[in-house]
Design a protein around this motif. Sequence first.
Motif, PDB file in Angstrom:
ATOM      1  N   ARG A  30       0.913  -1.201  -0.175  1.00 51.31           N
ATOM      2  CA  ARG A  30       0.084   0.176  -0.031  1.00 51.31           C
ATOM      3  C   ARG A  30       0.975   1.181  -0.132  1.00 51.31           C
ATOM      4  O   ARG A  30       0.584   2.278   0.669  1.00 51.31           O
ATOM      5  N   LYS A  42      -8.612   5.140  -1.069  1.00 52.27           N
ATOM      6  CA  LYS A  42      -8.350   5.081   0.307  1.00 52.27           C
ATOM      7  C   LYS A  42      -7.708   6.350   0.805  1.00 52.27           C
ATOM      8  O   LYS A  42      -7.070   6.856   0.058  1.00 52.27           O
ATOM      9  N   GLY A  80      -6.535  -0.232  -8.566  1.00 49.76           N
ATOM     10  CA  GLY A  80      -7.695  -0.911  -7.934  1.00 49.76           C
ATOM     11  C   GLY A  80      -7.690  -0.766  -6.457  1.00 49.76           C
ATOM     12  O   GLY A  80      -8.475   0.255  -5.630  1.00 49.76           O
ATOM     13  N   ASN A  81      -7.116  -1.482  -5.477  1.00 48.72           N
ATOM     14  CA  ASN A  81      -7.393  -1.359  -3.988  1.00 48.72           C
ATOM     15  C   ASN A  81      -6.681  -0.279  -3.075  1.00 48.72           C
ATOM     16  O   ASN A  81      -6.949  -0.264  -2.247  1.00 48.72           O
TER      17      ASN A  81
END
Lengths: 362, 362
Positions: A303, A346, A341-342
Amino acid sequence: MALVLTFLGKGGVGRTTVAIAAAKKLAQAGQRVLVLGQDPSLAWQWGATLSETAQGVEANIDGLLLSSTHLLERGWEKLKEVEAQYLRSPALKNIYGEELGVLPGMDEVLVLNALREYELSGRYDVLIYDGPGNLSTLRMLGIPEIASWYWRRFQKVLADSEVVQTLSPFVQPVASAVLSVNWSPDQMLNHPDGPQNLLQQGKTAIADPSRFAAYLVTSTDTLAQKTAQSYWGGAQQVGITVKGVIQTPLGNGSVDASLFNPLTVAALPTYSQGNWQPLMDALPNPQAMGSAPRPLEIDVNARQVKIFLPGFDKRQVKLTQSGPELTIEAGDQRRNIDLPGNLRGKAVAGAKFQGGYLIVSF
Amino acid sequence: MALVLTFLGKGGVGRTTVAIAAAKKLAQAGQRVLVLGQDPSLAWQWGATLSETAQGVEANIDGLLLSSTHLLERGWEKLKEVEAQYLRSPALKNIYGEELGVLPGMDEVLVLNALREYELSGRYDVLIYDGPGNLSTLRMLGIPEIASWYWRRFQKVLADSEVVQTLSPFVQPVASAVLSVNWSPDQMLNHPDGPQNLLQQGKTAIADPSRFAAYLVTSTDTLAQKTAQSYWGGAQQVGITVKGVIQTPLGNGSVDASLFNPLTVAALPTYSQGNWQPLMDALPNPQAMGSAPRPLEIDVNARQVKIFLPGFDKRQVKLTQSGPELTIEAGDQRRNIDLPGNLRGKAVAGAKFQGGYLIVSF
């Protein structure tokens, strides 16, 4: 595919001399080289007669002087052809390319497009672009990325806008009554030669160090070194890989290599009229990949987004987050990163500088 | 009214040093001076800390570093305010100024507008713009004239176009249903703060040598002299008056004054750390009018247009005529001249070069 090579640095440090020496070095190694620039001093310095058409100057080297007025004229004629295909009575046919003046920004768009065309021509192994080598060159190289962002962002906003939603049921049927073919905006915009595809191709080419690379050129003057360092950071903001530093023999002493760590500094000897070989020998091979840091790395598992931003510190960098995008502001440039994407949506958990990298965690 | 002063010349000849010395000279004479530029090397060279807000650096001298990202942000907020006045549900409110990247051409538009605002502020007698000093500065100064031409020319073509004529009866009523006020495009475009008026004001200011002037800066290097001479011609193409030549003490010998006839060449002594007075004394007074040729003279009675184009010869200049307009192409720049009353529509009878002037007869 050709390699496009350019040189960044303060004016007067000898970028054009370096560009010519690099062309000669590559030509000597059997590469087919095109040297192109917009400033007539390229021709004066080279001692060559250059025109807006590529022509042989030396064995394996063609040269040309880009002319925005003429590139604009040519582009305009193409636009008129497209218009004539779609409209029963074209409106632009009464405006002539020879009348069009050059507004700021046009030079960069036209030159970048010319680079694209010469790269696609397959006639050259290396294109050497002797441009202004400053923020204006960085703006030019930023076009594909920044224009795609505007495209992406405004397309959505306009589609959602009340004006467009109210107008579109009227505009489309009326427009097709005037147009000579069945035509929809989507069709044109998503055409393989349409703007979206061109921008995407440009982004891919500019981010690929085997297709696009820059060198920093600096004299031993302190201001020239600081300027070169700031362009190094600026190059990262547009995704260009800087392969090394070339020190020109103006002034005394030598370049402070710690400013450019981990790049290699190649010191050129003094150029004496007509004797290019010592310069050619001292230059690095631009086709070698070297170990230059990549401008952007995204580690989805950790991340983390790692942005190489040499010469900046935390106070000079500003992060903004809007939806799936992260905006990095440094040195009067902004870069929007469309998060994968992930990481989308966030929130940024933290950001720190480490070894020239800005590391953003989510 | 303030005088805006800028310096044109090849990179590395010492334009920033000259700009700082000129500011000091004017400040010493009691003038309130603002020095502004976009390149951080202005601050490094001056030994000053500059930000995007004007701040006092020395007695009578303010300095600032223009930042396109921040000017763009400010401009965007204003645009959103205008949109919110006219639209019931504004579409742009979800795009934030902090996200906007800088595309080529934006720097020039934003900087020119900032110069206009600082000139109008009444806080300064002289603005010294330390810009790139090359073709890019000339493009910036050409905006008012060239953008007005596009405006004039395209407005007519669009009004006559079949698409616009077919669509307009639908667009206007539908648009007013969405807009929150009675509004017509004409109303906005002809507003005193609208684009047409701003461009006209810009043209007037740039063509007036008591409000806008440039100096050529050159070292004794041959390439630097040729470059300065070509920018002299280029300045005429955008209507800027060049008041003189400043020779910086790099290299040996002196500038070939015949290249710049009838301008005066002022030779600066070498700058030694901190000792500005000798440079200030050697500089000409930028507020004096001098005898610099005017870029354009139209003699309606003699049916002649005289364009001052130093450094060009007949083969490098191309004339095109379209309706009431005459287009002059020289050195990758084009200038459209809207001919006055009795020359409109008359065909060019002849053109010749005489004493640096291109004389076109009708």
